[in-house]
Enzyme design. Structure first.
Site, PDB file in Angstrom:
ATOM      1  CE1 TYR A   1     -23.446  25.806  34.535  1.00 12.42           C
ATOM      2  CE2 TYR A   1     -22.162  25.095  32.648  1.00 12.42           C
ATOM      3  CZ  TYR A   1     -22.232  25.575  33.941  1.00 12.42           C
ATOM      4  OH  TYR A   1     -21.084  25.830  34.640  1.00 12.42           O
TER       5      TYR A   1
ATOM      6  CD  GLU B   1     -25.069  29.988  35.785  1.00 13.27           C
ATOM      7  OE1 GLU B   1     -25.339  31.174  35.506  1.00 13.27           O
ATOM      8  OE2 GLU B   1     -23.926  29.536  35.792  1.00 13.27           O
TER       9      GLU B   1
ATOM     10  CG  ASP C   1     -27.285  22.480  59.942  1.00 13.47           C
ATOM     11  OD1 ASP C   1     -27.820  21.467  59.455  1.00 13.47           O
ATOM     12  OD2 ASP C   1     -26.080  22.760  59.786  1.00 13.47           O
TER      13      ASP C   1
ATOM     14  CB  THR D   1     -26.897  17.078  54.469  1.00 10.63           C
ATOM     15  OG1 THR D   1     -27.236  16.341  55.642  1.00 10.63           O
ATOM     16  CG2 THR D   1     -25.748  18.012  54.757  1.00 10.63           C
TER      17      THR D   1
ATOM     18  NE  ARG E   1     -21.401  12.359  50.055  1.00 12.78           N
ATOM     19  CZ  ARG E   1     -21.277  12.297  51.385  1.00 12.78           C
ATOM     20  NH1 ARG E   1     -20.936  13.354  52.076  1.00 12.78           N
ATOM     21  NH2 ARG E   1     -21.472  11.162  52.003  1.00 12.78           N
TER      22      ARG E   1
END
Ligand code: DSN
Length: 419
Positions: A51, A53, A197, A223, A232
């Protein structure tokens, strides 16, 4: 040793079948690609357990010294690749990256000008059921009816009329290079911000063979798994002055903990894209698309805009007396995977439109070149001209398998190590 095979045969059976499908067929979905074994190992690494964050040096969890390094490397490599002042590598997808930019640049209810989905845009560019279309007031521009090229007169007219706060450029199904500076001029004239984009063509930009939007846009999203050939995921870029607000919009604005294993995969992929071989790869993607497009056009189908100068083409199959749904289905039966697609000003419905979209990034990664594109065009035309012929489909499937066998997918290397 394969732990999935031992622990979970059901999932292993599905994964093995998918691996065989990828190896035995021809992947021509324009948004798909094959990552390198190194990217796959990064994504399958112990970083999935962590984790983190927050951002490097400012986390809400202890033990982040190593994931901090990974994220810093990913950010620095992406910044070098695209010449960006600031990169956020945490968006879980292109859609998340776009949401974060909207949260940074506009307020709910604001007007946004973007490319029409039915002309080649993306659902996060204001489709009415997407959060973008629910939260903001989107107005759409399209392509010209006569040549299928972006209609900049219409973009300017709509911008002057609607005074959008944000203009969105970029597409999911547009076969031509996009001139970002024209969007930037219009955005400047009406006082709008510009977001590009570039998800589909980011690899061509990274290779320096398509126009880089970073110098002229306020925000650029992408992406990482299409022409860029990474795992991905998504990224969002901006000028230094917007870096804090963009970072806040990604976390905590739209996401919680980052996927550190995927960020490691992005870092590896950015490192690969910085190498000279990647430029050669991107050039071959475009050469292959041009070769495939010209062979298809001379065989009786119509191409949107008459051809391509990127990695994809939109093929109107209706001159052959069929629709896109049947075209997708029969090609799938031969091991050629693509998607049915609306063409601009389509009179047919989205679930059975007039076209299919074909792309060359994945086949090029396998090492195929223009000779293979010419054979594939012959097979596609043959099958689409006789979609009811079982013998044609069976014969084509055999030829597809023979070709596929000569070009192993990158994952085959990983499998060889695991066995
Ligand atoms: N769904 C992707 C595509 O196929 O183009 C875009 O996100």
């Amino acid at each position: 040793m394969n732990f999935i095979e031992m622990d979970d045969p059901d999932i292993w059976t599905a994964i093995s079948a998918e691996q065989a499908r990828q190896q035995d067929g021809l992947e021509m979905i324009a948004s798909e690609n094959f990552t390198s074994p190194a990217v796959m190992q990064a994504v399958g690494s112990v970083l999935t357990n962590k984790y983190a964050e927050g951002y490097p040096g400012h986390r809400y969890y202890g033990g982040c010294e190593f994931v901090d390094k990974v994220e810093e490397i990913a950010r620095n490599r992406a910044a070098a690749l695209f010449g960006a002042e600031h990169v956020n590598v945490q968006p879980h997808s292109g859609s998340q990256a776009n949401s974060a930019v909207y949260l940074t640049a506009i307020q709910p209810g604001d007007t946004v000008l973007a490319f029409d989905l039915s002309h080649g845009g993306h659902l996060t560019h204001g489709m009415k059921l997407n959060s973008s279309g629910i939260l903001y007031r989107f107005v759409h521009y399209g392509v010209r009816r006569d040549n299928h090229l972006l209609d900049f007169d219409q973009v300017a007219k709509l911008a002057r009329e609607h005074k959008p706060k944000l203009i969105v450029a970029g597409a999911s199904a547009y076969p031509r290079e996009i001139q970002h500076s024209r969007f930037a001029e219009i955005a400047r004239e009406v006082g709008a911000k510009l977001m590009v984009d570039m998800a589909h063509y980011a690899g061509l930009v990274a290779a320096g063979i398509h126009d880089n939007p970073v110098p002229v846009a306020d925000f650029v999203t992408s992406t990482t798994h299409k022409t860029l050939r990474g795992p991905r995921g998504g990224i969002a870029m901006c000028r230094a002055e917007n870096s804090k607000s963009l970072d806040r919009s990604v976390f905590p604005g739209t996401q919680g903990g980052p996927l550190m294993h995927v960020i490691a995969g992005k870092a590896v992929a950015f490192g690969e894209a910085l190498r000279p071989e990647f430029k050669l790869y991107a050039m071959k993607v475009v050469d292959n698309a041009r070769a495939l497009a010209s062979a298809l056009a001379s065989g009786g189908v119509k191409l949107v805009s008459g051809g391509t100068d990127n990695h994809l083409m939109l093929v109107d199959v209706t001159p052959l007396g069929i629709g896109g749904k049947l075209a997708e289905e029969v090609l799938d039966q031969c091991g050629i995977t693509c998607n049915k697609n609306m063409i601009p000003y389509d009179e047919r419905k989205p679930m059975d439109p007039s076209g299919i979209r074909l792309g060359t990034p994945a086949l090029t990664t396998r090492g195929m070149g223009t000779d293979e594109m010419s054979s594939i065009a012959t097979w596609i035309l043959r099958v689409l001209k006789s979609p009811q012929s079982r013998s044609t489909i069976d014969a084509t499937k055999r030829e597809v398998c023979e070709l596929a066998e000569q070009y192993p997918v990158p994952a085959a290397k990983l499998e060889a190590v695991e066995r």
